[in-house]
Enzyme design. Structure first.
Site, PDB file in Angstrom:
ATOM      1  N   CYS A  79     -17.614 -61.360  80.341  1.00 13.92           N
ATOM      2  CA  CYS A  79     -18.327 -62.175  79.349  1.00 13.92           C
ATOM      3  C   CYS A  79     -19.590 -61.436  78.883  1.00 13.92           C
ATOM      4  CB  CYS A  79     -18.632 -63.562  79.912  1.00 13.92           C
ATOM      5  SG  CYS A  79     -19.086 -64.790  78.652  1.00 13.92           S
ATOM      6  N   HIS A 182     -12.878 -64.930  81.437  1.00 19.17           N
ATOM      7  CA  HIS A 182     -13.320 -64.990  82.828  1.00 19.17           C
ATOM      8  C   HIS A 182     -12.129 -64.891  83.770  1.00 19.17           C
ATOM      9  CE1 HIS A 182     -17.613 -66.200  82.336  1.00 19.17           C
ATOM     10  NE2 HIS A 182     -17.177 -66.548  81.144  1.00 19.17           N
ATOM     11  N   GLU A 184     -12.067 -64.817  86.950  1.00 20.82           N
ATOM     12  CA  GLU A 184     -12.264 -65.693  88.114  1.00 20.82           C
ATOM     13  C   GLU A 184     -12.000 -67.161  87.793  1.00 20.82           C
ATOM     14  OE1 GLU A 184     -16.271 -65.961  86.070  1.00 20.82           O
ATOM     15  OE2 GLU A 184     -14.563 -64.605  86.167  1.00 20.82           O
ATOM     16  N   ASP A 225     -13.571 -89.162  89.552  1.00 22.45           N
ATOM     17  CA  ASP A 225     -14.783 -89.968  89.694  1.00 22.45           C
ATOM     18  C   ASP A 225     -15.108 -90.033  91.181  1.00 22.45           C
ATOM     19  OD1 ASP A 225     -14.865 -90.445  86.982  1.00 22.45           O
ATOM     20  OD2 ASP A 225     -13.814 -92.355  87.113  1.00 22.45           O
ATOM     21  N   ASP A 380     -19.523 -92.876  76.292  1.00 26.39           N
ATOM     22  CA  ASP A 380     -18.832 -94.077  76.760  1.00 26.39           C
ATOM     23  C   ASP A 380     -18.983 -95.202  75.740  1.00 26.39           C
ATOM     24  OD1 ASP A 380     -18.114 -92.905  79.249  1.00 26.39           O
ATOM     25  OD2 ASP A 380     -20.108 -93.325  80.035  1.00 26.39           O
TER      26      ASP A 380
END
Length: 528
Positions: A79, A182, A184, A225, A380
């Site tokens: 990157c 990336h 990884e 969550d 939300d």
């Protein structure tokens, strides 16, 4: 031995974990002489180019780096670590000295597509390089960037990638390699590339070739969550319209690290942790979530996002911590992105009211250091029906195909805070636009009305927000079957779709979702 140049930005834990997973050992650069002493040098860069170059100059790393590279010694820049090889960037106004090994500059994407370019994309291989040994043409890698290199010398181009137009996604000259993607965070393909860099005696590329790869995939994201239950255990839960309790107890759907590992194996393209526990004092002392990130990143090599508590705090001893401090700790623990929810509404309200950026909000501070691709805004909203647009000025009102309780044919989407318990006088479209202007790089678009219903995504909401912003949008809330994922990708321009409960309960496996999408000719990252 792999020597890691860690200049202090972003998630380097994942690259260390990947190297160690492959049996390697990592030594971190502490002094300029460590660069010259390296056997193989790995330089992962995340965030802002100008900040990176400034730090490299401050630490006096530029000249030893240039010397190491000019000697054609094994090097992999990731990157920003690749961008640093060039003469400068459009996002750098500091005047600091760059490495300048390759002629050319780093330029911002000029496209009508969403910027940042976030997601799994293919590569078109231009050289027969040992670092791509064992990696098939259908392999996809994870990209997250707004800028790309434009070399003057085309002979250094190793791969290109298509995003509206072809851009250079990796370079190689001799033993010096750079990737915009990336490894990884690119699953099995990325781990194989890292292994090749670590183990191939001769890294130098062979003859020119032209092998075309696949294009950009739609992303399937698993959301967890996470909160403490009544016994103090950290568990994954799921609410129905944000209510996580069932018969008085918090729903327990599993342990976060175990579930994240399962979803990685099943082919999830990203994993999002939303910490919905109320903080006891300060999130950096809420060590279980830090531990979750650290443990997950040891074996999960796809992007990790964490939300919850990304804001300024003053602890019980009177010490103040900024949202940037919180985000930085999460990044150092294995996160790639942070998600900001309720606080984003309050920040946007003030911005819309005054028309001025303060430069001190969590969105602005984090994006300034880590760039906008590191900041996700979690919205939300809930539907508010009106008889006509005039009833909801100045909100963004849309016609709806799903009439309200009194047969209303118009609605707007009211933003909420505090887990959906409090409505605010701001609509979802206005919030998304304001947060993009403040520096956010992605929108996680939930819908309280659809949450836990298994009735499908709210396509009207997604289209309204997606048309208003130029950053990627993740569709969330309502998925109940494989067809719902196809529906959202076929009828909106959302870049990704997220689900939780149906994955946790194994009602709809991720593999089934991907197979269904593939059968519908919707581009996905294949499960290897």
């Amino acid at each position: 031995m792999i020597t890691l140049l860690d200049y202090g930005a972003g998630n380097v834990r994942s690259i260390i974990n990947a190297v160690e997973k492959l049996g390697g050992t990592v030594k971190t650069v502490q002094t300029p002489s460590d660069i010259q002493d390296a056997e193989r040098l790995l330089f992962p860069g995340v965030g802002n180019y100008e900040n990176m170059i400034k730090i490299l100059n401050q630490k006096q790393y530029i000249r030893p780096l240039r010397g190491y590279l000019q000697a054609d010694r094994p090097f992999l820049g990731i990157c920003l670590g690749m961008q640093a090889l060039f003469e400068g960037s459009e996002e750098d106004f500091s005047g600091n000295e760059s490495i300048g090994l390759f002629k050319g500059r780093v330029k911002r994407f000029k496209t009508a597509l969403a910027v940042p370019h976030i997601g799994w994309n293919g590569v078109n291989l231009k050289k027969d390089s040992p670092v791509f040994r064992g990696i098939g043409p259908d392999a996809k890698f994870y990209f997250v960037h707004s800028y790309h290199v434009v070399p003057e010398d085309e002979s250094v181009i190793l791969t290109t990638t298509d995003y509206d137009y072809a851009f250079v996604s990796s370079v190689q000259k001799g033993n010096i390699i750079g990737t915009q993607f990336h490894p990884e965070k690119s699953g099995a393909a990325g781990i194989r590339l890292l292994e090749n860099f670590m183990t191939q005696e001769n890294l130098k590329p062979g003859k020119p070739i032209d092998i075309r790869g696949k294009g950009l995939s739609k992303r399937i994201i698993a959301c967890l969550d996470v909160r403490a239950n009544d016994h103090g255990d950290l568990v994954v839960t799921k609410g129905d319209q944000y209510d996580v309790r069932q018969e008085g107890d918090v729903r327990n759907l599993g342990k976060p690290v175990d579930l994240a590992g399962r979803y990685y194996e099943e082919g999830a393209d990203e994993i999002t942790f939303l910490n919905i526990t109320g903080f006891r004092d300060f999130p950096l002392k809420d060590m279980p979530m830090i531990k979750v990130l650290e443990e997950t990143s040891k074996n999960v090599f796809v992007p990790l996002t964490i939300g919850g508590g990304i804001r300024d705090y003053t602890d019980s001893k009177g010490k103040t911590y900024t949202a940037l401090d919180v985000a930085s700790q999460y990044f150092r623990s294995g996160a790639d992105k942070v998600s900001i929810g309720s606080d984003a509404v309050l920040i946007a309200e003030e911005y819309v009211k005054t028309g001025k950026k303060t430069g001190t909000s969590s969105i602005e501070r984090i994006s300034r250091v880590y760039r906008n691709q590191a900041v996700v805004i979690s919205i939300d909203p809930r539907r508010v029906y009106v008889a006509s647009p005039d009833e909801a000025k100045p909100h963004h009102v849309i016609p709806t195909q799903f009439p309200g309780p009194d047969n209303e044919s118009w609605c707007w989407y009211q933003c909420t805070v505090k887990g959906g318990r409090e409505g605010r006088d701001m609509d979802a479209v206005t919030l998304a636009k304001a947060c993009e202007e403040l520096g956010a790089g992605e929108i996680l678009l939930n819908c309280i009305d659809r949450d836990g219903t298994n009735s499908g995504f709210d396509l009207e909401l997604i289209n309204a927000v997606k048309k208003a912003v130029s950053i990627p949008v993740i569709a969330s809330s309502g998925a109940g079957c494989e067809a719902h994922f196809a529906e959202v990708f076929e009828n909106t321009d959302a870049e990704a779709a997220l689900a939780a409960g149906i994955f946790h309960r194994k009602e709809v496996p991720i593999r089934s979702v991907k197979q269904y999408l593939s059968d519908k000719n919707i581009p996905i990252r294949a499960i290897i």
